[in-house]
Design an enzyme around this catalytic site. Structure first.
Site, PDB file in Angstrom:
ATOM      1  CG  HIS A 179      -2.016  -1.117   1.010  1.00 56.13           C
ATOM      2  ND1 HIS A 179      -2.702  -1.680   2.050  1.00 56.13           N
ATOM      3  CD2 HIS A 179      -2.463  -1.744  -0.118  1.00 56.13           C
ATOM      4  CE1 HIS A 179      -3.538  -2.599   1.578  1.00 56.13           C
ATOM      5  NE2 HIS A 179      -3.407  -2.660   0.270  1.00 56.13           N
ATOM      6  CB  SER A 194      -5.331  -1.833  -2.927  1.00 53.19           C
ATOM      7  OG  SER A 194      -6.138  -2.927  -3.297  1.00 53.19           O
ATOM      8  CD  GLU A 212     -12.896  -9.818  -4.076  1.00 58.13           C
ATOM      9  OE1 GLU A 212     -11.760  -9.351  -3.992  1.00 58.13           O
ATOM     10  OE2 GLU A 212     -13.143 -11.042  -3.937  1.00 58.13           O
ATOM     11  CG  ASP A 218      -2.934  -7.806  -3.848  1.00 55.56           C
ATOM     12  OD1 ASP A 218      -2.113  -8.703  -3.574  1.00 55.56           O
ATOM     13  OD2 ASP A 218      -3.509  -7.121  -2.985  1.00 55.56           O
TER      14      ASP A 218
HETATM   15  C1  LIG Z   1      -4.884 -10.313  -1.679  1.00 54.30           C
HETATM   16  S1  LIG Z   1      -6.595 -10.025  -1.767  1.00 54.30           S
HETATM   17  C2  LIG Z   1      -6.717  -8.381  -2.387  1.00 54.30           C
HETATM   18  C3  LIG Z   1      -6.339  -7.299  -1.436  1.00 54.30           C
HETATM   19  C4  LIG Z   1      -6.471  -5.901  -1.974  1.00 54.30           C
HETATM   20  N1  LIG Z   1      -5.849  -5.757  -3.291  1.00 54.30           N
HETATM   21  C5  LIG Z   1      -5.837  -4.903  -1.019  1.00 54.30           C
HETATM   22  O1  LIG Z   1      -4.622  -4.675  -1.137  1.00 54.30           O
HETATM   23  O2  LIG Z   1      -6.537  -4.356  -0.173  1.00 54.30           O
HETATM   24  C6  LIG Z   1      -7.080 -10.958  -3.181  1.00 54.30           C
HETATM   25  C7  LIG Z   1      -8.555 -10.849  -3.491  1.00 54.30           C
HETATM   26  O3  LIG Z   1      -8.785 -11.398  -4.790  1.00 54.30           O
HETATM   27  C8  LIG Z   1     -10.065 -12.003  -4.808  1.00 54.30           C
HETATM   28  N2  LIG Z   1     -10.072 -12.876  -5.999  1.00 54.30           N
HETATM   29  C9  LIG Z   1      -9.693 -14.179  -6.123  1.00 54.30           C
HETATM   30  N3  LIG Z   1      -9.714 -14.544  -7.423  1.00 54.30           N
HETATM   31  C10 LIG Z   1     -10.089 -13.451  -8.136  1.00 54.30           C
HETATM   32  C11 LIG Z   1     -10.250 -13.173  -9.522  1.00 54.30           C
HETATM   33  N4  LIG Z   1     -10.030 -14.104 -10.464  1.00 54.30           N
HETATM   34  N5  LIG Z   1     -10.638 -11.930  -9.894  1.00 54.30           N
HETATM   35  C12 LIG Z   1     -10.854 -10.954  -8.955  1.00 54.30           C
HETATM   36  N6  LIG Z   1     -10.720 -11.162  -7.632  1.00 54.30           N
HETATM   37  C13 LIG Z   1     -10.328 -12.382  -7.229  1.00 54.30           C
HETATM   38  C14 LIG Z   1     -10.158 -12.669  -3.454  1.00 54.30           C
HETATM   39  O4  LIG Z   1     -11.500 -12.897  -3.110  1.00 54.30           O
HETATM   40  C15 LIG Z   1      -9.468 -11.617  -2.561  1.00 54.30           C
HETATM   41  O5  LIG Z   1     -10.423 -10.729  -2.023  1.00 54.30           O
END
Ligand SMILES: C[S@@+](CC[C@H](N)C(=O)[O-])C[C@H]1O[C@@H](n2cnc3c(N)ncnc32)[C@H](O)[C@@H]1O
Length: 278
Positions: A18, A98, A116, A162
């Site tokens: 972040h 994020s 998401e 991410d």
């Molecule tokens: C590491 S977390 C994201 C954290 C966020 N980027 C942050 O920094 O606050 C990964 C997220 O991706 C979601 N996810 C999993 N597969 C996905 C996909 N194919 N497309 C979008 N989101 C997905 C999960 O449910 C999870 O909430």
């Protein structure tokens, strides 16, 4: 899809990710021209650190919980100061993910799309972004949006990739997604997060993700100096691959290293993988 970011929000790896996100956005804001942000794996947008998930792992308490109380002390580099101000703004016991950090740094001419896949987290993300007219939350597959939304009409912007690295082939998928996205939008700034469970596997992943045509890239690693004492298997190191890093990002990140070491017990290292510099 078992991964829920609520267990990890505000931990050492989130802090480095972040902080880099904020540093890149501050760079993009230097020019009046609009920019676009795509957050392919957005999470919930806002986390309640008092809720069961965060309390169960204690990761936020050991991360942002130790860093935030030091926010007001001394002169902080611009990105670190902005990041800590944005976290403090959420109020005690809450942490911005994020998409929310990015939404707060948009100007009226800028645009954010955060994707998401998990329906419950997507609903939370929509609620978190609802107050922002130029930020849109989408329920769906973030990888798929890389091809439909890039290149953006603004022709400048940041793409955060991410993923949760839950699927056995997610490293391959993430590397392929970065390469394909860079071909579509070669001048974009990309942040690709990855867990480091084995240094050799992380090196191989970075090698695989960097397509032959990528001229400038940095790698930012964050490593916990000591293994958490609770005996549970936890991530102790993570990395960020930055394609087309803006000038000064390495210095902004390095400037935060001493505070991250003393407050969070984490070592931050920046390496140039392609292009000029160290
Ligand atoms: C590491 S977390 C994201 C954290 C966020 N980027 C942050 O920094 O606050 C990964 C997220 O991706 C979601 N996810 C999993 N597969 C996905 C996909 N194919 N497309 C979008 N989101 C997905 C999960 O449910 C999870 O909430």
């Amino acid at each position: 899809m078992n991964y829920r970011h609520a267990y990890h929000a505000g931990n050492f790896a989130d802090i480095a990710k972040h902080l880099a996100l904020v540093a890149v956005l501050l760079h993009l804001r230097k020019k009046e021209k609009p920019f676009f942000v795509l957050d392919t794996h957005g999470g919930r947008g806002r986390y309640d650190l008092g809720a069961g998930e965060a309390a169960r792992t204690g990761e936020a308490a050991a991360g942002i919980g130790r860093l935030l109380p030091l926010a007001g002390e001394g002169d902080r580099p611009a990105a670190l100061k902005t990041y800590l101000d944005l976290v403090a703004r959420e109020g005690a016991g809450h942490y911005p993910g994020s998409p929310l950090l990015a939404a707060r740094l948009l100007r009226p001419q800028d645009r954010l799309v955060a994707v998401e896949k998990h329906p419950e987290d997507a609903a939370a993300l929509m609620a978190a972004l609802a107050p922002f007219g130029n930020a849109r939350a989408v329920e769906g597959d973030g990888y798929g949006r890389l091809s439909t939304l890039l290149p953006p009409k603004e022709r400048r912007g940041l793409i955060l990739i991410d993923p949760p690295y839950e699927a056995p082939d997610e490293f391959e998928q993430a590397a392929a997604a970065l390469k394909a996205a860079c071909r579509r939008f070669a001048t974009g700034i990309y942040l690709l997060w990855f867990p480091i469970k084995s240094p050799a596997a992380a090196d191989a992943f970075c090698g695989e993700a960097l397509a032959a045509g990528i001229a400038k890239a940095l790698r930012i690693d964050i490593t916990l100096a000591a293994r958490p004492q609770d005996g549970k298997p936890r991530l102790t190191a993570a990395g960020l691959l930055v394609v087309n890093p803006p000038f000064g990002l390495d210095a902004e990140m390095r400037a935060a290293a001493a505070l991250l070491a003393s407050a969070v017990g984490a070592r931050l290292e920046v390496h140039r993988l392609a292009g000029e510099g160290t």
